[in-house]
Motif scaffolding. Structure first.
Motif: not given
Ligand SMILES: NC(=O)c1ccc[n+]([C@@H]2O[C@H](COP(=O)([O-])OP(=O)(O)OC[C@H]3O[C@@H](n4cnc5c(N)ncnc54)[C@H](OP(=O)(O)O)[C@@H]3O)[C@@H](O)[C@H]2O)c1
Length: 296
Positions: A219-223, A251, A268-269, A97, A139, A276, A27-28, A55, A231, A271
């Protein structure tokens, strides 16, 4: 895009006694969409498509928040979740967290005491409108040497005993932290930064979690290396080739690769974009071949 996409396609895992689909939602990023209605729509659609693991964190908010960017109205991820999907479906598991937190008088801070952790747990309960939290991750900010989690994890274990928390996890940790935490209370998940091309030092930690029946949640599997920035577009040639073979986006292959790392690995992607969201959930059905995996 197939019309029958479902978060159930990648199978299920149990966080303690709670069964969830391995394809979940982070949900970030939901607060980054300035249009509240779209954010609500994304959350509702996620649940409609079978997501039953979300998440979140009390400090996921815009503007600013952990994303550190943007002007616009104040929105908290937890409150969007509550407004979008409560009354909560019975099978929905919300993982939050604590550790990082925010308070008007001190800005962002790290909770180090039992009282601070309790305040953060209560903030999550208030924002989500719940009597107890399904899963709470401690965390931490990793420091070399003496960075014991014992006191903080012990404090959360006390809140679990009091019924405020059902299950505990830890985040941004090493194996020694997991050993320490498990000596105090059961751990149902480890949430670390991990992707096909980042933090591969966790390649040895990930299977240990599986052997112990603990979910490993990247986390950051896409980023990837872009982290909070968005991303990554820095894909290897092999990744692009596998994506083309499966008529998928890079992605999606990043998410499919994540889910192929073991039955205990969850996705936990994050967006705020409805298209997406559908792509990410559809990625749970992508079957990578041994050749794909070897090339990746
Ligand atoms: N425990 C920790 O310290 C920690 C730290 C960071 C995050 N988290 C958790 O982990 C989750 C996942 O991390 P995240 O959201 O930062 O990164 P992510 O899922 O790796 O990537 C999200 C980024 O990619 C873009 N995106 C998502 N789906 C896409 C797709 N199909 N095609 C192209 N771009 C796409 C999103 O932008 P759009 O909105 O434009 O799609 C966003 O900028 C978070 O939401 C949060 O819940 C935990």
């Amino acid at each position: 895009m197939p019309s029958d996409i479902s978060a159930a396609a990648a199978g299920t895992w149990k966080l303690g006694d709670l069964t969830i689909n391995r394809m979940g939602f982070g949900a970030m990023r939901i607060t980054a969409n300035p249009d509240r209605d779209v954010a609500i729509r994304v959350l509702r659609r996620a649940v409609e498509l079978g997501v039953n693991h979300i998440d979140t964190a009390a400090f996921y908010r815009s503007p600013g928040g952990t994303l550190g960017v943007g002007e616009g109205p104040l929105r908290f991820a937890n409150e969007l979740i509550r407004d979008a999907v409560s009354p909560y479906p019975e099978d929905l598991v919300i993982t939050t967290k604590v550790g990082p937190g925010e308070a008007p008088e001190r800005g962002f801070y790290q909770a180090m005491t039992a009282a601070e952790l309790r305040t953060q747990v209560e903030e999550n309960l208030r924002q989500l409108g719940r009597d107890y939290l399904d899963v709470v991750n401690l965390r931490i900010i990793k420091k070399p040497g003496a960075d014991s989690v014992a006191d903080r994890f012990g404090a959360l274990s006390d809140l679990r005993d009091k019924g405020l928390i059902r299950h505990l996890g830890i985040s941004n940790v090493r194996l020694d932290h997991l050993d320490e935490a498990q000596a105090i209370a059961p751990v149902v998940c480890v949430q670390n930064s991990y992707a096909i091309d980042t933090h591969r030092d966790d390649d040895t930690f990930l299977p240990v979690c599986g052997e112990r029946g603990i979910a490993y949640v990247p986390f950051f599997a896409i980023a990837g290396a872009e982290r909070e920035g968005g991303p990554t577009v820095d894909h290897s040639e092999a990744l692009q080739t596998v994506a083309d073979t499966h008529d998928a986006t890079p992605a999606q292959i990043r998410l499919a690769w994540t889910l192929h790392q073991g039955p205990h690995v969850l996705a936990i992607p994050g967006t705020g974009n409805p298209a997406h969201l559908e792509e990410n959930i559809a990625a749970g059905a992508i079957q990578l071949t041994p050749e794909d995996l070897a090339s990746l």
